[in-house]
Design a protein around this motif. Structure first.
Motif, PDB file in Angstrom:
ATOM      1  N   CYS A   1       0.893  -1.548   0.251  1.00 50.00           N
ATOM      2  CA  CYS A   1       0.007  -0.100  -0.012  1.00 50.00           C
ATOM      3  C   CYS A   1       0.897   1.211   0.043  1.00 50.00           C
ATOM      4  N   PHE A   2       1.875   1.203   0.779  1.00 47.91           N
ATOM      5  CA  PHE A   2       2.739   2.489   0.849  1.00 47.91           C
ATOM      6  C   PHE A   2       3.715   2.686  -0.457  1.00 47.91           C
ATOM      7  N   LEU A   3       4.053   1.655  -0.927  1.00 48.03           N
ATOM      8  CA  LEU A   3       4.767   1.459  -2.333  1.00 48.03           C
ATOM      9  C   LEU A   3       3.836   2.098  -3.462  1.00 48.03           C
TER      10      LEU A   3
ATOM     11  N   CYS B   1       1.591   4.196  -2.954  1.00 51.17           N
ATOM     12  CA  CYS B   1       1.340   5.689  -2.456  1.00 51.17           C
ATOM     13  C   CYS B   1       2.508   6.390  -2.969  1.00 51.17           C
ATOM     14  N   TRP B   2       3.844   5.907  -2.633  1.00 48.27           N
ATOM     15  CA  TRP B   2       5.070   6.483  -3.105  1.00 48.27           C
ATOM     16  C   TRP B   2       5.186   6.705  -4.482  1.00 48.27           C
ATOM     17  N   VAL B   3       4.760   5.667  -5.053  1.00 46.16           N
ATOM     18  CA  VAL B   3       5.123   5.876  -6.656  1.00 46.16           C
ATOM     19  C   VAL B   3       3.748   6.713  -7.371  1.00 46.16           C
TER      20      VAL B   3
ATOM     21  N   ILE C   1       2.817   9.526  -5.985  1.00 51.94           N
ATOM     22  CA  ILE C   1       3.396  10.889  -5.299  1.00 51.94           C
ATOM     23  C   ILE C   1       4.586  11.096  -6.116  1.00 51.94           C
ATOM     24  N   SER C   2       5.352  10.082  -6.352  1.00 51.45           N
ATOM     25  CA  SER C   2       6.511  10.406  -7.270  1.00 51.45           C
ATOM     26  C   SER C   2       6.254  10.655  -8.586  1.00 51.45           C
ATOM     27  N   ARG C   3       5.365  10.169  -9.389  1.00 40.56           N
ATOM     28  CA  ARG C   3       5.100  10.339 -10.667  1.00 40.56           C
ATOM     29  C   ARG C   3       3.741  11.140 -10.988  1.00 40.56           C
TER      30      ARG C   3
ATOM     31  N   ILE D   1      -4.050   7.944  -3.749  1.00 38.46           N
ATOM     32  CA  ILE D   1      -2.999   7.848  -2.645  1.00 38.46           C
ATOM     33  C   ILE D   1      -3.764   7.994  -1.282  1.00 38.46           C
TER      34      ILE D   1
ATOM     35  N   SER E   1      -3.480   5.036   1.190  1.00 40.61           N
ATOM     36  CA  SER E   1      -3.072   5.244   2.493  1.00 40.61           C
ATOM     37  C   SER E   1      -4.105   4.721   3.680  1.00 40.61           C
TER      38      SER E   1
END
Length: 155
Positions: free
Chosen positions: A101-103, A105-107, A109-111, A133, A137
């Protein structure tokens, strides 16, 4: 711990109500789109609108299904193992789900691209990506809560 549980519950409730509202809106919209198409006056972009509401519906319901333990699970092998091993497998799966789940979210956010929009109606994608996201989260926080409960019961 109690404060964290209340914050997670608050986020899950917000997601739940967004999902309920979206489901109602989608039901009314699909009914209207069907009637207007049958009467010979179709709505331009109806499929795009339904696709966007589906994103809101699914992302809003992820945390709620984790909270109520309603996700699909198949325990053909795990159910036959001893309880201690079942608890260990459950712990590992909860940890992997939390990381997943947090991976996600990170993807997202970063893209994040604020210039992308739909082809027909030119609706920007970024509000829906932000809600993706939020949805993941919430699911991850509910998984974290379940993981902490399983660690407490494990020891």
């Amino acid at each position: 711990m109690q404060f964290l549980m209340k914050v997670i519950q608050f986020i899950t409730n917000i997601n739940k109500w967004v999902s309920f509202f979206t489901l109602t809106l989608m039901m009314l919209a699909v009914t209207y789109f069907s009637i207007s198409r049958t009467s010979g006056h179709p709505v331009i972009g109806d499929i795009e609108l339904v696709q966007f509401t589906m994103v809101l519906l699914i992302m809003g319901s992820l945390a709620l299904t984790e909270q109520s333990d309603s996700h699909i699970s198949i325990g053909l092998i795990v159910d036959k193992l001893p309880p201690r091993i079942q608890a260990t497998v459950n712990f590992i799966s909860q940890l992997l789900m939390l990381l997943f789940c947090f991976l996600i979210c990170w993807v997202f956010i970063s893209r994040m691209n604020f210039l992308q929009a739909s082809d027909l109606l030119k609706i920007p994608f970024y509000p829906f990506k932000i809600f993706i996201i939020i949805g993941f989260s919430g699911w991850g926080l509910e998984a974290l809560l379940r993981l902490m409960k399983s660690v407490r019961s494990f020891s």
